[in-house]
Scaffold this active site. Structure first.
Site, PDB file in Angstrom:
ATOM      1  N   LYS A 179       0.832  -1.197   0.000  1.00 20.29           N
ATOM      2  CA  LYS A 179       0.000   0.000   0.000  1.00 20.29           C
ATOM      3  C   LYS A 179       0.873   1.256   0.000  1.00 20.29           C
ATOM      4  O   LYS A 179       1.897   1.307   0.682  1.00 20.29           O
ATOM      5  CB  LYS A 179      -0.936  -0.019   1.210  1.00 20.29           C
ATOM      6  N   THR A 212      -9.865   8.687   6.923  1.00 25.38           N
ATOM      7  CA  THR A 212      -9.113   7.536   6.417  1.00 25.38           C
ATOM      8  C   THR A 212      -8.963   6.442   7.478  1.00 25.38           C
ATOM      9  O   THR A 212      -8.168   5.523   7.314  1.00 25.38           O
ATOM     10  CB  THR A 212      -7.711   7.976   5.957  1.00 25.38           C
ATOM     11  N   GLY A 214      -9.356   3.175   9.240  1.00 24.73           N
ATOM     12  CA  GLY A 214      -9.789   1.840   8.843  1.00 24.73           C
ATOM     13  C   GLY A 214      -9.590   1.499   7.388  1.00 24.73           C
ATOM     14  O   GLY A 214     -10.097   0.475   6.915  1.00 24.73           O
ATOM     15  N   THR A 215      -8.835   2.304   6.651  1.00 18.69           N
ATOM     16  CA  THR A 215      -8.649   2.000   5.229  1.00 18.69           C
ATOM     17  C   THR A 215      -7.930   0.676   5.025  1.00 18.69           C
ATOM     18  O   THR A 215      -8.265  -0.091   4.110  1.00 18.69           O
ATOM     19  CB  THR A 215      -7.858   3.120   4.526  1.00 18.69           C
ATOM     20  N   GLY A 216      -6.940   0.376   5.874  1.00 16.60           N
ATOM     21  CA  GLY A 216      -6.214  -0.883   5.723  1.00 16.60           C
ATOM     22  C   GLY A 216      -7.084  -2.087   6.010  1.00 16.60           C
ATOM     23  O   GLY A 216      -7.069  -3.075   5.267  1.00 16.60           O
ATOM     24  N   CYS A 217      -7.854  -2.018   7.108  1.00 15.38           N
ATOM     25  CA  CYS A 217      -8.778  -3.102   7.434  1.00 15.38           C
ATOM     26  C   CYS A 217      -9.776  -3.309   6.300  1.00 15.38           C
ATOM     27  O   CYS A 217     -10.076  -4.439   5.889  1.00 15.38           O
ATOM     28  CB  CYS A 217      -9.551  -2.780   8.711  1.00 15.38           C
TER      29      CYS A 217
END
Length: 269
Positions: A179, A212, A214-217
């Protein structure tokens, strides 16, 4: 053969709870549902959390974590796992053993630090993630700081993303989605999907927003939902990536800190 677009893929999410609903188990459930899958969970920890940060972390006992996963697998089953916040060496070891005993694909999000800076993985557990979780990952989804911690390779540009991703493939991950949200400050964000057969660039607008959390989850869970539904890896990742970008664009602006995404936009489309 079942049409992947019609298949209800079962995703077992093993991660921490976010009381604010923007990340963790709550974001995972919303995402998998929006992406056409069925979400089941094994909660690893309860966090006291809102858009301003993490105010407390309360790990669950190891046997409780494992029992949640075992009963789901025995009864409902799973087409894919998604792992998030694990927290300690002991939890990493227990979850890795669960994954090792089941044939389902595993999307591993090596969660280390919350958006507000609170550590969510003990420093001593980084090595356990490297040795036990990375080799079990059908898809590994690190951001730049997580990739640096796992490989020791600086990730400051696309070349750094590529070199760290290749190192993670060498550690046993079958695919790595590097990412790019933490890389650079230009008008675009570039994520890099690496597999043993090549690489795919995913490039889009960098949004000027604080929404932004929680974008990774969300991205990892969207990928897991696609994989669980039988989509090819590249298709699942591309669809998940587009879903997250639109969820950021439509973010509702809740809270006074790093706000959540609009996880339900596809359901209202």
């Amino acid at each position: 053969m079942t049409d992947p677009s019609q298949r209800l893929g079962r995703v077992l999410i093993i991660a921490g709870s976010d009381s604010g609903g923007g990340a963790g188990i709550q974001a995972d459930i919303k995402t998998v549902t929006a992406m056409g899958g069925y979400a089941a969970t094994a909660v690893t920890a309860v966090t006291i959390q809102d858009t301003l940060g993490v105010h407390g972390v309360h790990p669950l006992p190891l046997d409780v974590i494992e029992q949640q996963a075992r009963v789901v697998l025995d009864d409902i089953g799973a087409d894919a796992f998604k792992t998030g916040m694990l927290g300690t060496v002991e939890v990493v070891e227990r979850v890795a053993a669960i994954l090792a005993g089941h044939p389902a694909a595993a999307v591993v999000d090596p969660v280390m630090i919350a958006k507000g800076g609170h550590p969510l993985l003990a420093e001593a557990a980084v090595g356990a993630v490297r040795s036990l979780m990375v080799p079990r990952a059908t898809l590994l989804t690190p951001n730049a700081p997580e990739a640096e911690a796992l490989t020791g390779i600086p990730v400051a540009d696309l070349d750094g993303q590529r070199r760290a991703g290749e190192a993670l493939l060498a550690l046993g991950a079958r695919a790595v989605l590097m990412k790019g949200g933490h890389v650079g400050e230009g008008p675009t964000v570039t994520d890099l999907l690496l597999t043993p057969s090549g690489e795919t660039l995913l490039e889009g607008e960098r949004f000027d927003t604080t929404s932004t959390h929680g974008t990774g989850c969300t991205l990892a869970s969207a990928c897991a939902a696609g994989i669980a539904r039988g989509q090819p890896l590249e298709v699942a990742v591309a669809e998940a990536w587009a879903y997250v970008a639109e969820a950021i664009r439509r973010a509702p602006g809740l809270g006074h800190g790093h706000g959540p995404l609009d996880h339900g936009w596809r359901l209202r489309r």
